[in-house]
Design a protein around this motif. Sequence first.
Motif, short mmCIF file in Angstrom:
data_model
loop_
_atom_site.label_atom_id
_atom_site.label_comp_id
_atom_site.label_asym_id
_atom_site.label_seq_id
_atom_site.Cartn_x
_atom_site.Cartn_y
_atom_site.Cartn_z
N MET A 1 0.84 -1.26 -0.13
CA MET A 1 -0.24 -0.05 0.20
C MET A 1 1.02 1.07 0.20
N LYS A 2 0.57 2.20 -0.92
CA LYS A 2 1.44 3.21 -0.96
C LYS A 2 0.81 4.33 -0.18
N ARG A 3 1.65 5.12 0.56
CA ARG A 3 1.17 6.10 1.53
C ARG A 3 2.07 7.34 1.47
N ARG A 4 1.33 8.29 0.86
CA ARG A 4 1.92 9.67 0.43
C ARG A 4 1.52 10.58 1.49
N THR A 5 2.33 11.40 1.69
CA THR A 5 1.72 12.77 2.59
C THR A 5 1.69 12.20 4.04
N LEU A 6 1.92 11.27 4.44
CA LEU A 6 1.54 10.81 5.81
C LEU A 6 3.10 11.35 6.92
N VAL A 36 -10.43 4.24 -1.90
CA VAL A 36 -10.95 2.87 -1.06
C VAL A 36 -10.09 1.68 -1.57
N GLY A 37 -9.85 1.62 -2.81
CA GLY A 37 -9.15 0.37 -3.46
C GLY A 37 -7.61 0.84 -3.93
N PRO A 38 -6.99 -0.21 -4.65
CA PRO A 38 -5.90 -0.01 -5.34
C PRO A 38 -6.18 0.74 -6.53
N ILE A 39 -4.99 1.68 -7.00
CA ILE A 39 -5.14 2.40 -8.05
C ILE A 39 -4.92 1.44 -9.29
N ASN A 40 -4.66 0.25 -9.37
CA ASN A 40 -4.79 -0.66 -10.35
C ASN A 40 -5.86 -1.77 -10.58
N GLU A 69 -3.99 5.08 -1.34
CA GLU A 69 -4.93 3.81 -1.87
C GLU A 69 -5.16 3.05 -0.75
N ASN A 70 -6.23 2.18 -0.95
CA ASN A 70 -6.59 0.90 -0.09
C ASN A 70 -6.91 1.47 1.25
#
Length: 359
Positions: A1-6, A36-40, A69-70
């Motif tokens: 799971m990618k987490r940006r700006t956390l 809510v889901g994955p970007i793919n 995402e997710n």
Amino acid sequence: MKRRTLLASGAAAATLGLVRPGFAQGSPLKVGFIYVGPINDGGWTQHHHTSAMEMKEHFGDAIELVYQENVPEGADAERAMTQMALGGADIIFTTSFGFMDPTVNVAAKFPDVKFEHCTGYKTADNVGVYSARFYEGRAVTGYLAGAMTKTNKIGYIGSFPIPEVIRGINSSFIHARKANPEVEMNVVWVSTWFDPAKEADATQALLDQGVDVVLAHTDSTAPLAVLEKAGALGFGQAADMYEYAPEPRISSIIDNWAPYYIERVQAVMDEAWESQNNWWGIGDGMVGIGEITGPVPDDVKAEAEKIRDDIAAGSYHPFTGPLNKQDGSAWLADGEVADDGTLAGMNFYVEGITGSIPS
């Protein structure tokens, strides 16, 4: 799971008292997305993200795009939004119905941050809502389903029993009956937006009930994969899913959020953003109908395209009477059109659909 700006933990948030960095003049506007889901996923989330990337391309270095995402609907969503706001986001798009209350809760703590919630109805001074009139697209795919079934049984995979999904079921059935007055619809509820295994099982359950055309309001391509093996027909959902054409995918409902994202981000840049409730459809370009392919006869294709074009032109509304509710009580008189308030809160099936809506 990618987490940006956390960039801030819960403890840091408490220490900071929910104070976020201010927007510095001349610095990029920070635009955030909660998915809510994955970007793919091939459907809902992927198309939101694709639209976000188109928006990023439009503005270039004038914005910084961040996303997570997710994100489960519920407390996790509130934490993710809080951390994104603390990370300096100027506007945050939250892209699932179940993010509604978390969006409103977090927005109250960050009055200087703009929030846009997709498919919800709760607003505030710094919270706007937006959705697509998916029921318009489902009028087209429902007509195709009714015309193409050989068993007179079509199926629908429902995610959650919210008005958006119920509208889609009703619109699909109404227009399937226009093509084939003998058609029946079976609905299977899966209580998820994205779970390929559950979606596949639901598809197989419908096939076992004699269904040979399936419409889905879930996010993955799993239903089409099952339909392909069974020699049955279906539709792309949220994305074109053209890799499954010409069969089992005979058309699709395509979400196009990019123009909306561009418009609303520009409004923030212009300091002209205001809380709005926007509901765009085929005529606005937010709902697209994919190419009709496969074994669809020319006359059926032409009628489906006419429904699409008439909706786009405003000369036809998918919920036009005479229509009754499931219990036989009158709903819309001949020629009467459903108002947006009723559609926004729809919690009933139309006459002819069997089964009950889960509570």
